[in-house]
Design a protein around this motif. Structure first.
Motif, PDB file in Angstrom:
ATOM      1  N   PHE A 185       0.369  -3.753   7.373  1.00  0.00           N
ATOM      2  CA  PHE A 185       0.530  -4.116   8.608  1.00  0.00           C
ATOM      3  C   PHE A 185       2.218  -4.521   8.807  1.00  0.00           C
ATOM      4  CE2 PHE A 185       1.748  -8.237  10.830  1.00  0.00           C
ATOM      5  CZ  PHE A 185       1.198  -7.860  11.960  1.00  0.00           C
ATOM      6  N   LEU A 186       3.071  -4.691   7.837  1.00  0.00           N
ATOM      7  CA  LEU A 186       4.513  -4.813   8.117  1.00  0.00           C
ATOM      8  C   LEU A 186       5.083  -3.639   8.158  1.00  0.00           C
ATOM      9  CD1 LEU A 186       5.714  -7.649   5.393  1.00  0.00           C
ATOM     10  CD2 LEU A 186       5.258  -7.734   8.016  1.00  0.00           C
ATOM     11  N   TYR A 187       4.556  -2.611   7.620  1.00  0.00           N
ATOM     12  CA  TYR A 187       4.955  -1.248   7.695  1.00  0.00           C
ATOM     13  C   TYR A 187       4.770  -0.675   9.329  1.00  0.00           C
ATOM     14  CZ  TYR A 187       5.974   3.779   7.572  1.00  0.00           C
ATOM     15  OH  TYR A 187       6.096   5.008   7.813  1.00  0.00           O
ATOM     16  N   VAL A 188       3.670  -1.010   9.712  1.00  0.00           N
ATOM     17  CA  VAL A 188       3.440  -0.390  11.123  1.00  0.00           C
ATOM     18  C   VAL A 188       4.210  -1.668  11.971  1.00  0.00           C
ATOM     19  CG1 VAL A 188       1.515  -0.419  12.983  1.00  0.00           C
ATOM     20  CG2 VAL A 188       0.932   0.191  10.543  1.00  0.00           C
ATOM     21  N   LEU A 189       4.258  -2.482  11.706  1.00  0.00           N
ATOM     22  CA  LEU A 189       5.219  -3.448  12.538  1.00  0.00           C
ATOM     23  C   LEU A 189       6.753  -2.812  12.548  1.00  0.00           C
ATOM     24  CD1 LEU A 189       4.861  -6.148  14.493  1.00  0.00           C
ATOM     25  CD2 LEU A 189       5.606  -7.524  12.319  1.00  0.00           C
ATOM     26  N   GLY A 190       7.114  -2.752  11.324  1.00  0.00           N
ATOM     27  CA  GLY A 190       8.697  -2.255  11.290  1.00  0.00           C
ATOM     28  C   GLY A 190       8.929  -0.990  11.541  1.00  0.00           C
ATOM     29  N   ASP A 191       8.153  -0.187  11.492  1.00  0.00           N
ATOM     30  CA  ASP A 191       8.431   1.282  11.903  1.00  0.00           C
ATOM     31  C   ASP A 191       8.667   1.497  13.386  1.00  0.00           C
ATOM     32  OD1 ASP A 191       8.483   4.153  11.153  1.00  0.00           O
ATOM     33  OD2 ASP A 191       6.710   4.523  11.908  1.00  0.00           O
ATOM     34  N   ASP A 192       9.741   2.464  13.386  1.00  0.00           N
ATOM     35  CA  ASP A 192      10.140   2.914  14.712  1.00  0.00           C
ATOM     36  C   ASP A 192       9.783   4.337  14.790  1.00  0.00           C
ATOM     37  OD1 ASP A 192      11.911   3.768  12.872  1.00  0.00           O
ATOM     38  OD2 ASP A 192      13.830   2.768  14.019  1.00  0.00           O
ATOM     39  N   SER A 193       9.032   4.749  14.039  1.00  0.00           N
ATOM     40  CA  SER A 193       8.465   6.215  14.368  1.00  0.00           C
ATOM     41  C   SER A 193       9.636   7.128  13.520  1.00  0.00           C
ATOM     42  CB  SER A 193       8.477   6.442  15.737  1.00  0.00           C
ATOM     43  OG  SER A 193       7.244   5.902  16.294  1.00  0.00           O
ATOM     44  N   ARG A 194      10.581   6.946  13.120  1.00  0.00           N
ATOM     45  CA  ARG A 194      11.529   7.597  12.457  1.00  0.00           C
ATOM     46  C   ARG A 194      11.047   8.121  11.014  1.00  0.00           C
ATOM     47  NH1 ARG A 194      17.115   4.778  13.386  1.00  0.00           N
ATOM     48  NH2 ARG A 194      15.977   3.164  12.841  1.00  0.00           N
ATOM     49  N   THR A 195      10.313   7.369  10.404  1.00  0.00           N
ATOM     50  CA  THR A 195       9.828   7.667   9.199  1.00  0.00           C
ATOM     51  C   THR A 195       8.708   8.598   9.265  1.00  0.00           C
ATOM     52  OG1 THR A 195       8.548   5.701   8.897  1.00  0.00           O
ATOM     53  CG2 THR A 195      10.813   5.795   8.035  1.00  0.00           C
ATOM     54  N   GLY A 196       7.751   8.435  10.396  1.00  0.00           N
ATOM     55  CA  GLY A 196       6.632   9.219  10.511  1.00  0.00           C
ATOM     56  C   GLY A 196       5.323   8.789   9.665  1.00  0.00           C
ATOM     57  N   LEU A 197       4.577   9.722   9.751  1.00  0.00           N
ATOM     58  CA  LEU A 197       2.926   9.596   9.360  1.00  0.00           C
ATOM     59  C   LEU A 197       3.026   9.590   7.784  1.00  0.00           C
ATOM     60  CD1 LEU A 197      -0.001   9.349   9.728  1.00  0.00           C
ATOM     61  CD2 LEU A 197      -0.035  11.852   9.926  1.00  0.00           C
ATOM     62  N   PRO A 198       4.064  10.651   7.142  1.00  0.00           N
ATOM     63  CA  PRO A 198       3.817  10.792   5.576  1.00  0.00           C
ATOM     64  C   PRO A 198       4.125   9.539   4.991  1.00  0.00           C
ATOM     65  CG  PRO A 198       5.113  12.547   6.528  1.00  0.00           C
ATOM     66  CD  PRO A 198       4.880  11.762   7.699  1.00  0.00           C
ATOM     67  N   ASP A 199       5.162   8.420   5.364  1.00  0.00           N
ATOM     68  CA  ASP A 199       5.443   7.332   4.799  1.00  0.00           C
ATOM     69  C   ASP A 199       4.255   6.529   4.967  1.00  0.00           C
ATOM     70  OD1 ASP A 199       7.757   8.267   3.685  1.00  0.00           O
ATOM     71  OD2 ASP A 199       9.111   7.218   5.248  1.00  0.00           O
ATOM     72  N   PHE A 200       3.596   6.379   6.090  1.00  0.00           N
ATOM     73  CA  PHE A 200       2.498   5.528   6.291  1.00  0.00           C
ATOM     74  C   PHE A 200       1.265   5.704   5.207  1.00  0.00           C
ATOM     75  CE2 PHE A 200      -1.826   4.733   8.225  1.00  0.00           C
ATOM     76  CZ  PHE A 200      -1.500   3.316   8.495  1.00  0.00           C
ATOM     77  N   ILE A 201       1.049   7.007   5.151  1.00  0.00           N
ATOM     78  CA  ILE A 201      -0.011   7.545   4.205  1.00  0.00           C
ATOM     79  C   ILE A 201       0.502   7.183   2.799  1.00  0.00           C
ATOM     80  CG2 ILE A 201      -1.102   9.513   3.190  1.00  0.00           C
ATOM     81  CD1 ILE A 201      -0.752  10.975   5.799  1.00  0.00           C
ATOM     82  N   LEU A 202       1.743   7.080   2.623  1.00  0.00           N
ATOM     83  CA  LEU A 202       2.224   6.773   1.196  1.00  0.00           C
ATOM     84  C   LEU A 202       1.894   5.214   0.801  1.00  0.00           C
ATOM     85  CD1 LEU A 202       3.844   7.294  -1.502  1.00  0.00           C
ATOM     86  CD2 LEU A 202       5.715   6.721  -0.133  1.00  0.00           C
ATOM     87  N   VAL A 203       2.071   4.409   1.992  1.00  0.00           N
ATOM     88  CA  VAL A 203       1.909   2.977   1.791  1.00  0.00           C
ATOM     89  C   VAL A 203       0.368   2.777   1.515  1.00  0.00           C
ATOM     90  CG1 VAL A 203       2.084   0.726   2.978  1.00  0.00           C
ATOM     91  CG2 VAL A 203       3.981   2.390   2.663  1.00  0.00           C
ATOM     92  N   ALA A 204      -0.448   3.349   2.585  1.00  0.00           N
ATOM     93  CA  ALA A 204      -1.761   3.094   2.441  1.00  0.00           C
ATOM     94  C   ALA A 204      -2.508   3.814   1.294  1.00  0.00           C
ATOM     95  CB  ALA A 204      -2.471   3.939   3.671  1.00  0.00           C
ATOM     96  N   LEU A 205      -2.106   4.813   0.866  1.00  0.00           N
ATOM     97  CA  LEU A 205      -2.701   5.272  -0.468  1.00  0.00           C
ATOM     98  C   LEU A 205      -2.254   4.498  -1.728  1.00  0.00           C
ATOM     99  CD1 LEU A 205      -4.284   7.451  -1.765  1.00  0.00           C
ATOM    100  CD2 LEU A 205      -2.096   8.895  -1.822  1.00  0.00           C
ATOM    101  N   GLY A 206      -0.892   4.109  -1.719  1.00  0.00           N
ATOM    102  CA  GLY A 206      -0.401   3.128  -2.624  1.00  0.00           C
ATOM    103  C   GLY A 206      -1.472   1.949  -2.712  1.00  0.00           C
ATOM    104  N   GLY A 207      -1.605   1.230  -1.462  1.00  0.00           N
ATOM    105  CA  GLY A 207      -2.597   0.208  -1.527  1.00  0.00           C
ATOM    106  C   GLY A 207      -3.639   0.461  -2.183  1.00  0.00           C
ATOM    107  N   LEU A 208      -4.405   1.368  -1.682  1.00  0.00           N
ATOM    108  CA  LEU A 208      -5.834   1.752  -2.304  1.00  0.00           C
ATOM    109  C   LEU A 208      -5.566   1.883  -3.863  1.00  0.00           C
ATOM    110  CD1 LEU A 208      -8.900   2.302  -1.914  1.00  0.00           C
ATOM    111  CD2 LEU A 208      -8.146   4.706  -1.492  1.00  0.00           C
ATOM    112  N   LEU A 209      -4.683   2.731  -4.332  1.00  0.00           N
ATOM    113  CA  LEU A 209      -4.721   2.803  -5.894  1.00  0.00           C
ATOM    114  C   LEU A 209      -4.482   1.482  -6.469  1.00  0.00           C
ATOM    115  CD1 LEU A 209      -2.697   6.563  -5.812  1.00  0.00           C
ATOM    116  CD2 LEU A 209      -5.107   6.023  -6.117  1.00  0.00           C
ATOM    117  N   SER A 210      -3.570   0.657  -5.920  1.00  0.00           N
ATOM    118  CA  SER A 210      -3.108  -0.399  -6.685  1.00  0.00           C
ATOM    119  C   SER A 210      -4.554  -1.419  -6.579  1.00  0.00           C
ATOM    120  CB  SER A 210      -2.303  -1.092  -5.933  1.00  0.00           C
ATOM    121  OG  SER A 210      -0.994  -0.464  -5.782  1.00  0.00           O
ATOM    122  N   VAL A 211      -5.306  -1.467  -5.751  1.00  0.00           N
ATOM    123  CA  VAL A 211      -6.532  -2.068  -5.890  1.00  0.00           C
ATOM    124  C   VAL A 211      -7.213  -1.554  -6.900  1.00  0.00           C
ATOM    125  CG1 VAL A 211      -8.698  -2.753  -4.547  1.00  0.00           C
ATOM    126  CG2 VAL A 211      -6.516  -3.002  -3.468  1.00  0.00           C
TER     127      VAL A 211
END
Length: 398
Positions: A87-113
């Motif tokens: 949620f904070l990534y989506v809120l703080g992202d200004d589209s300069r980091t793009g989709l790859p970093d979002f996938i990294l955060v989402a996949l990192g969260g899933l693997l952490s669980v």
């Protein structure tokens, strides 16, 4: 009129959930604060990203949040932090980091669980095994009530393997219609096979010591059972068929006046005559306010070696005054070494403690002093299982 005896307080054993909670290191006043480290990172990353600005973006570092939570928190807490990080990534992202970093955060969260789930399951399996070992220890070395069989006693057992918490040392007190019998011993070797041999001997002692009128017969039963156990091990092809056990058997019969190995018992009912059978074990120390004496016993062969000498184990008798205590230890004490390789001077250490405080003959005090002395001598590192056992006649009738 007999007054009702007070019910003893039963110590409740912790369940698995309590054991898991105790494994959490981040606790303050009994409450878990494991959520604090990932929360700090969760708040710090957006602030650092806002402070840096420009081309240096650290918002993707939010992937660290669920990773930290997975190491110290429960599964649901890790899932919450994974969702907050996204949620904070989506809120703080200004589209300069793009989709790859979002996938990294989402996949990192899933693997952490998933990693947190695997960690907790492994921890539960480990704690379950420790609970099984603890139950085995309580069965093997059962908790002795105070003043059992008219004896004051104190004991401490330290396993060389701090994780296993059980080894080949054994001890017990068994009241019977013929008096009170005490045994302490050490099975040669280590591991689960040594524990098995110790359990075999203890089971035999608890039955024979109650039913048999003579300590010599109890000794014979112990020898026979050890030989049978070794033959069974040889029959199934195990490599511990040559195992043996050292032990000391004490027999506190009804008070009587008779001749002992130390002379005639002429002191009357204040002195008790104790029968001692030594199966190749460390001789007991007789601790009194006057000093420390090594009992001159007739040593017999360890249990399981009767084929070398089929004669009965020799028996001795010792006169024990009310203020005298028998101190029995296993070789974890007598063979304890310091950094320079020097053995622990048990007799000299106890004599020095008595010179400083004559009340050290109390079983509780005596065991505590020897325990502290051994740990201090070895720097807290034990190479062998260690048992310290002190016993004497109780100061009141039972």
């Amino acid at each position: 009129m007999r007054l009702p005896m007070p019910m003893p307080r039963v110590r409740r054993e912790p369940d698995l959930v309590e054991l898991v909670e105790r494994q959490q290191l981040l606790r303050v006043r009994g409450r878990s604060i494991a959520w604090l480290p990932p929360l700090v990172v969760l708040c710090a990353v957006p602030l650092l990203d806002w402070a840096t600005g420009g081309d240096f973006r650290v918002i993707s570092w939010l992937v660290l949040v669920p990773g930290i939570a997975a190491a110290v928190c429960q599964v649901w807490t890790t899932g919450v932090f994974a969702g907050l990080a996204m949620f904070l990534y989506v809120l703080g992202d200004d589209s300069r980091t793009g989709l790859p970093d979002f996938i990294l955060v989402a996949l990192g969260g899933l693997l952490s669980v998933l990693a947190c789930t695997v960690r907790l399951r492994g921890q539960e399996r480990m704690l379950h095994m420790r609970a099984v070992v603890e139950t085995t220890r309580r069965i093997l070395l059962r908790r002795l009530p105070p003043d059992v069989g008219g004896l004051d006693h104190a004991e401490v057992y330290l396993a060389a393997d701090s994780q296993a918490r059980v080894g080949g040392d054994f001890y017990d007190i068994q009241p019977s219609p013929h008096g009170t019998r005490v045994v302490i011993g050490d099975v040669q070797g280590k591991g689960i096979t040594a524990v098995e041999a110790a359990s075999v001997l203890l089971g035999t002692f608890r039955e024979a010591a109650y039913h048999e009128p003579g300590a010599e017969v109890v000794a014979e039963r112990l020898e026979t059972r050890m030989v049978r156990h070794l033959r069974y091990c040889a029959h199934i092809g195990r490599d511990d068929a040559e195992r043996f056990a050292t032990a000391v058997l004490l027999d506190f019969p009804e008070l009587r006046s008779e001749r002992t190995d130390w002379g005639p018992d002429l002191t009357g009912p204040d002195t008790v005559t104790v029968g001692v059978i030594n199966f190749g074990h460390e001789p007991p120390l007789l601790v009194s306010p006057d000093g420390v004496r090594l009992l001159p016993l007739r040593d017999g062969l360890p249990l399981g070696l009767s084929e070398l000498d089929p004669r009965p184990h020799p028996s001795s008798t010792v006169r024990l005054a009310p203020d005298e205590t028998l101190l029995l230890v296993t070789d974890g004490v007598t063979e304890a070494r310091d950094g320079g390789g020097a053995f622990f001077p048990l007799r000299e250490y106890v004599a020095g403690a008595l010179a400083a405080d004559p009340r050290a003959t109390e079983p509780d005090t005596l065991v505590r002093l020897v325990h502290e002395g051994v740990l201090a001598h070895t720097g807290g590192h034990l190479d062998d299982d260690t048992t310290i056992f002190a016993v004497r006649r109780a100061g009141r009738a039972h």
